[in-house]
Design a protein around this motif. Structure first.
Motif, PDB file in Angstrom:
ATOM      1  N   GLU A 246      31.539  30.289  24.338  1.00 18.41           N
ATOM      2  CA  GLU A 246      30.670  31.751  24.604  1.00 18.41           C
ATOM      3  C   GLU A 246      29.376  31.470  25.423  1.00 18.41           C
ATOM      4  N   LEU A 247      28.739  30.258  24.942  1.00 15.89           N
ATOM      5  CA  LEU A 247      27.406  30.114  25.613  1.00 15.89           C
ATOM      6  C   LEU A 247      27.530  29.584  26.979  1.00 15.89           C
ATOM      7  N   MET A 248      28.609  29.076  27.303  1.00 17.77           N
ATOM      8  CA  MET A 248      28.840  28.822  28.689  1.00 17.77           C
ATOM      9  C   MET A 248      29.061  30.083  29.567  1.00 17.77           C
TER      10      MET A 248
ATOM     11  N   GLN B 265      22.375  34.705  32.418  1.00 15.44           N
ATOM     12  CA  GLN B 265      21.531  35.248  31.501  1.00 15.44           C
ATOM     13  C   GLN B 265      20.943  34.205  30.533  1.00 15.44           C
ATOM     14  N   LEU B 266      21.210  33.040  30.800  1.00 14.61           N
ATOM     15  CA  LEU B 266      20.594  31.861  29.991  1.00 14.61           C
ATOM     16  C   LEU B 266      19.480  31.056  30.768  1.00 14.61           C
ATOM     17  N   TYR B 267      18.364  30.975  30.254  1.00 18.20           N
ATOM     18  CA  TYR B 267      17.331  30.241  30.949  1.00 18.20           C
ATOM     19  C   TYR B 267      16.460  29.537  29.903  1.00 18.20           C
TER      20      TYR B 267
ATOM     21  N   GLN C 271      11.812  26.682  25.169  1.00 16.96           N
ATOM     22  CA  GLN C 271      13.063  27.087  24.646  1.00 16.96           C
ATOM     23  C   GLN C 271      14.284  27.387  25.319  1.00 16.96           C
ATOM     24  N   TRP C 272      15.430  27.472  24.897  1.00 13.56           N
ATOM     25  CA  TRP C 272      16.359  28.179  25.892  1.00 13.56           C
ATOM     26  C   TRP C 272      16.638  29.718  25.152  1.00 13.56           C
ATOM     27  N   PHE C 273      16.438  30.869  26.046  1.00 10.81           N
ATOM     28  CA  PHE C 273      16.366  32.124  25.857  1.00 10.81           C
ATOM     29  C   PHE C 273      17.511  32.821  26.659  1.00 10.81           C
ATOM     30  N   VAL C 274      18.064  33.845  25.927  1.00 12.88           N
ATOM     31  CA  VAL C 274      19.251  34.846  26.616  1.00 12.88           C
ATOM     32  C   VAL C 274      18.210  36.044  27.063  1.00 12.88           C
ATOM     33  N   THR C 275      18.156  36.261  28.240  1.00  9.93           N
ATOM     34  CA  THR C 275      17.189  37.490  28.702  1.00  9.93           C
ATOM     35  C   THR C 275      18.002  38.734  28.433  1.00  9.93           C
TER      36      THR C 275
ATOM     37  N   ASP D 108      13.162  38.490  24.444  1.00 13.62           N
ATOM     38  CA  ASP D 108      14.525  37.737  24.759  1.00 13.62           C
ATOM     39  C   ASP D 108      14.946  36.967  23.509  1.00 13.62           C
ATOM     40  N   TRP D 109      16.295  36.434  23.519  1.00 13.17           N
ATOM     41  CA  TRP D 109      16.866  36.137  22.466  1.00 13.17           C
ATOM     42  C   TRP D 109      16.578  34.508  22.517  1.00 13.17           C
ATOM     43  N   VAL D 110      15.910  33.881  21.382  1.00 15.24           N
ATOM     44  CA  VAL D 110      15.773  32.509  21.412  1.00 15.24           C
ATOM     45  C   VAL D 110      16.808  31.795  20.985  1.00 15.24           C
ATOM     46  N   LEU D 111      17.576  31.137  21.626  1.00 16.36           N
ATOM     47  CA  LEU D 111      19.027  30.500  21.209  1.00 16.36           C
ATOM     48  C   LEU D 111      18.776  29.018  20.578  1.00 16.36           C
TER      49      LEU D 111
END
Length: 969
Positions: free
Chosen positions: A177-179, A186-188, A456-460, A502-505
């Motif tokens: 799902e992350l991939m 959307q991942l940055y 960190q890794w975020f979803v925008t 944004d979502w901090v993953l």
């Protein structure tokens, strides 16, 4: 009456209740036996087989955390889910319940680390996969314990094949799902201030934070104006903050063009430190006097300051030169987040330490560059809460070493005092004080968190997917299309999505699913289907441990990519991403379920938790929510409405309740409470439910005893007495109420209706009236046969309707009535014919019961005054001046209805001293004693006792019954 006749025992001629169904339930002993029986007979498999081919109803289980015994919140949650599933299963659906567990994350890591510390072992010296293996074993052990505890509550589901987030397939799907999100762009990787737990050494999401009151240092700080209008030369802009330690991170000051500002000159000062007479200071006009009072100074107003003048100001940092740093310019920026309800009207802006600060800073990057100011954001605080070299004068090179904001135990460090001392030394402190306010804490460690800038890794939330939608817009649309019970949950979740960052993953931990991607130094993500396929294949076979195995980078990258450029990300995924992805490997991947779920049900805190993360994950990858409806329950408080706490000694555990009273008592409490709101539970409330259960059980017991004489004869509806038809009408009404209640998830309405019906309409009315006929009438009596048929129907309806709520009691009652049956839970709710509904008859009997109420009231006084022992000793005169009520009594055996031996009814007003009730107009009762002799069999007092010479001590009715029975004295 002869001496022989007086001794005749007629008890064998009566149809008295006979049942082995005990009055005392003994639930704590009996329920475990029932659980064992269900397991032995494989009830779950039988339920699935019986429902094959039906429409699926799916309630997807929000996973509890696998790290301790269940508490009352778990019990409430699982009981609600079980009732919903059973109610749909018994209404023609295939309602398969698959329980699940959340297995990764910090709490489990902590438990293993504690074990290490006890042994003097360092976690960092243990191979990561060895550590992960211990975490997995720990979670697995608790899954086993919680499984048995849930079964003891009567929960039915696929406990042999639950879903767990640490299952290899689940870990592969989570990574997959992350991939998908990475592929969609959307991942940055970003550098933003995030909530950081120093104690736990990891970033936290909004859902992992709770608020508690703390007392903080607060300071007012002077920033010298270095550029701007000539009239403001030598003045100071004053800011206010409750986090003095963030001053080294200050890069700007925010103001609001909506408010009025002024220049003030200090007139007098009480203290010989801080602001002194002659100093010129800039404040929001509304807050100037309040600020002056804090510093114990008085002001003279000099002039108004326009917004354009503020925009032109540049200040020096108050710590300029400390440790050779802070030589940069501090601009003033217009900010929407600035308020004038507290502080100074100026907001200290440290983009390293606050979301709004960061947004204000980044929103002005072009303006900053035009003014020759670097937009680079520093990293003044490290993961352990220490100042870094980006905080000159306080970092590693400072005297005494680096200052610390929070220590490993969550206690306040020396950072505030060191900053305040430095400000005082530079004459930059305007005032100081203390403030009690709400502050974020980790909901796991219960310790304060800090905001710190960290990669960190975020979803925008706001990047276009390419179809005109963003994750935020998709989620908001999905919320609008979802049913919420109660409805207020919709607005709550909507507000959270509208405002959320944004979502901090990423998490800096070891136990969980890794962010299984490769990225370069610039944050670009490698998107290669073959690489991803190798990763996912390994996860399916070996679990996510494969990512941490030696040689993993080389194995997965293969020979097609530059190993020097691409770095293996080692951060762990936020566990909310795990649980937010459960719909994929459960609903989508299991053929016995379906996607999306019909219902998600959890506590109200999950608007920021599971409801939230599931919504975002599914909208990011599938464009819609993974659920059609969201049900929310409140939290359980003690009887005073206070939060349960071990320290207060006011906790109630499900284990204790089941040991002392039984699971069905706990379930009855859940069913009778308003679970949409916070509920209360304690000894008194438990006892109230025990009392209610006892009455309900006795009603069922009496029906079982009476039905021991039922031969299954059928009487046509048209041939039934009115009283039986009235009961069938009530069943038709209740059938609709029960089905609508289960559809609305309004269990309190169902439980209240069934309890009241059992107590008021059955035990105290219908059964009371019909006992004489059921016990004493002849076998051929239509009245008796019709009553047995109705009681048979009442039993079937009540027990099946109650089965989802009280599965143990319903099972016991059903098998007592039907020894050859397998289980009540394999039954369906009975079909109630529409022709049973008879509103006109119900209205007629409403009137009859109004008159009966007056008679009952009059006889109660007679009993209290000991003028009669039972109502059968009475033959009251009833005066009904209301023609409608009198008409309703026409043709009725009103003595039977009132359970008296005789009765007189007329249309008069009755004497003045007659008994009356205020709420029943024009009905009065004059109590009288019945005339005649007491029947030795039925105890009714009649004038025809002895009319049959063969049975000289019984009434004519009873004599006829005895002849039909062939009884010879």
């Amino acid at each position: 009456m002869t001496e022989t006749a007086e001794k005749i025992d007629y008890s064998s001629t009566l149809y008295l209740p006979q049942t082995d169904f005990p009055m005392r339930a003994g639930l704590p002993q009996k329920e475990p036996e029932t659980v064992a029986r269900w397991q032995k007979m494989e009830l779950y498999k039988k339920l699935r087989a019986s429902a094959a081919g039906r429409e699926k109803f799916v309630l997807h289980d929000g996973p509890p955390y696998a790290n301790g015994n269940i508490h009352i919140g778990h019990a409430l949650n699982k009981i609600l889910k079980d009732v919903i599933n059973r109610s749909f299963q018994m209404r023609g659906f295939d309602a398969n319940y698959v329980p699940g567990w959340d297995c990764h994350g910090l709490p489990i890591e902590w438990k293993i680390e504690e074990k290490y510390r006890e042994k003097g072992k360092n976690k960092d010296e243990v191979p990561v996969n060895e550590f992960r293996k211990e975490c997995r074993e720990f979670a697995s052990g608790w899954i086993g314990i919680q499984t048995e505890e849930f079964k003891r509550l009567g929960i039915e589901g696929d406990f042999e094949n639950p879903y767990t987030t640490m299952n290899f397939h689940a870990e592969a799907r989570i990574a997959g799902e992350l991939m998908k999100i990475a592929r969609s762009g959307q991942l940055y990787r970003g550098s933003k201030p995030v909530m950081w737990s120093v104690v736990e050494r990891t970033a936290l999401a909004e859902a992992e934070v709770e608020y508690a009151d703390v007392e903080s240092d607060m300071i007012w700080v002077k920033f010298p104006v270095t550029e701007g209008p000539e009239a403001l030369a030598g003045a100071f802009v004053v800011i206010w903050t409750t986090t003095p330690w963030t001053i080294p991170g200050n890069r700007a000051i925010a103001y609001s063009s909506r408010y009025a500002y002024g220049l003030y000159e200090v007139a007098t000062a009480e203290n010989d430190y801080g602001p002194q007479p002659g100093e010129k200071l800039i404040f929001a006009k509304r807050l100037a006097d309040e600020s002056a009072a804090k510093a114990k100074v008085t002001f003279n107003f000099v002039r108004d300051i326009e917004a354009g003048e503020l925009a032109a100001i540049t200040c020096a940092h108050p710590l300029h030169g400390l440790g050779g740093g802070y030589a940069f310019s501090v601009p003033l920026l217009d900010g929407e987040h600035v308020t004038d309800d507290a502080g100074t009207g100026f907001v200290h802006t440290a983009p390293s330490h606050g979301r709004e600060d960061f947004e204000a800073w980044m929103g002005n990057v072009r303006l900053l560059e035009d003014r020759g100011i670097s937009s680079t954001i520093p990293f003044p605080v490290d993961d352990a809460g220490y100042f870094t070299a980006d905080a000159p004068g306080f970092g590693p090179d400072a005297e005494g070493g680096a200052g610390r904001v929070i220590d490993d135990k969550g206690k306040k460090g020396d950072a505030n005092e060191r900053v305040i001392k430095a400000l005082i030394g530079r004459h930059a402190l305007f005032a100081r004080g203390r403030l009690k306010h709400s502050y974020p804490h980790s909901w796991r460690s219960k310790k304060p968190v800090i905001f710190r800038n960290t990669p960190q890794w975020f979803v925008t939330m706001d990047k276009d997917f390419g179809d005109g939608s963003t994750l935020r817009s998709r989620a908001l649309n999905a919320i609008d299309e979802t049913r919420f019970v109660p409805g207020a949950g919709q607005n709550r979740l909507r507000a959270m999505i509208e405002q959320r960052p944004d979502w901090v993953l990423s998490r800096q931990r070891a136990w969980g699913v890794p962010i299984a991607i490769f990225a370069d130094d610039e944050g670009e993500i490698l998107v290669d289907d073959e690489v991803n396929a190798r990763i996912l294949d390994a996860f399916e076979k070996e679990g996510a441990d494969a990512w941490f195995a030696e040689g993993a980078k080389e194995r997965f990258l293969g020979n097609d990519h530059d190993h020097a450029r691409w770095h293996q990300v080692t951060d762990i995924l936020d566990v909310w991403f795990d649980s937010g992805s459960t719909h994929t490997f459960t609903l989508e991947d299991r053929p016995d379920l379906k996607w999306p779920a019909d219902v998600y049900l959890e506590g109200s805190d999950q608007h920021r938790g599971w409801f939230h993360s599931s919504l975002l994950e599914s909208c990011a990858t599938r464009g819609r929510a993974p659920y059609n409806a969201v049900i929310t329950h409140g939290f359980t408080m003690d009887e005073k409405g206070e939060k349960m706490s071990k320290s207060k000694g006011n906790t109630v555990t499900p284990q204790e309740v089941m040991k002392d009273a039984g699971a069905d008592i706990l379930r009855l409490w859940v069913m009778t409470t308003d679970y949409w709101e916070d509920q209360r539970l304690g000894k008194t409330i438990i006892q109230t439910n025990i009392d209610a259960y006892r009455k309900l059980r006795n009603t069922i017991r009496w029906m079982l005893g009476t039905l021991a004489h039922d031969k299954g004869e059928v009487v046509a509806l048209s041939d039934m007495p009115e009283l039986e038809r009235l009961m069938l009408h009530r069943l038709a009404e209740l059938d609709r109420l029960v089905r609508e209640g289960y559809d609305a998830f309004d269990f309190k309405r169902i439980a209240r209706a069934l309890i009241d019906f059992s107590n008021v309409e059955l035990s105290a009315f219908y059964f009371d009236i019909r006992k004489d006929a059921l016990y004493c009438d002849a076998p051929s009596s239509l009245r008796r046969r019709a009553a047995l048929q109705v009681i048979r129907t009442l039993f079937d309806c009540l027990v099946t309707w109650l089965a989802p709520m009280l599965p143990f009691t319903a099972e016991e009652a059903w098998l007592s009535r039907n020894p050859q049956a397998v289980s009540v839970h394999l039954e369906q709710f009975p079909t109630v014919p529409a022709e049973w509904r008879n509103d006109a008859l119900a209205e007629k009997w409403r009137k009859i019961r109004e008159v009966r109420k007056v008679v009952t009231g009059a006889l109660e006084i007679e009993r209290k005054e000991k003028r009669i022992g039972s109502s059968l000793e009475a033959a009251p005169a009833v005066h009904v001046a209301d023609p409608d009520l009198l008409q309703a009594l026409n043709g009725q055996d009103f003595a039977e209805i009132c359970i008296t031996s005789a009765i007189e009814v007329d249309g008069g007003d009755g004497p003045e001293d007659a008994f009356r009730l205020p709420d029943v107009a024009k009905v009065s009762v004059v109590p009288k004693l019945a005339e005649g002799r007491k029947c030795a069999r039925s105890w009714r007092i009649t004038t025809d006792v002895g009319s049959d010479p063969l049975y000289p001590d019984v009434s004519a009715r009873d004599a006829a019954a005895l002849r039909e029975l062939g009884f010879k004295p």
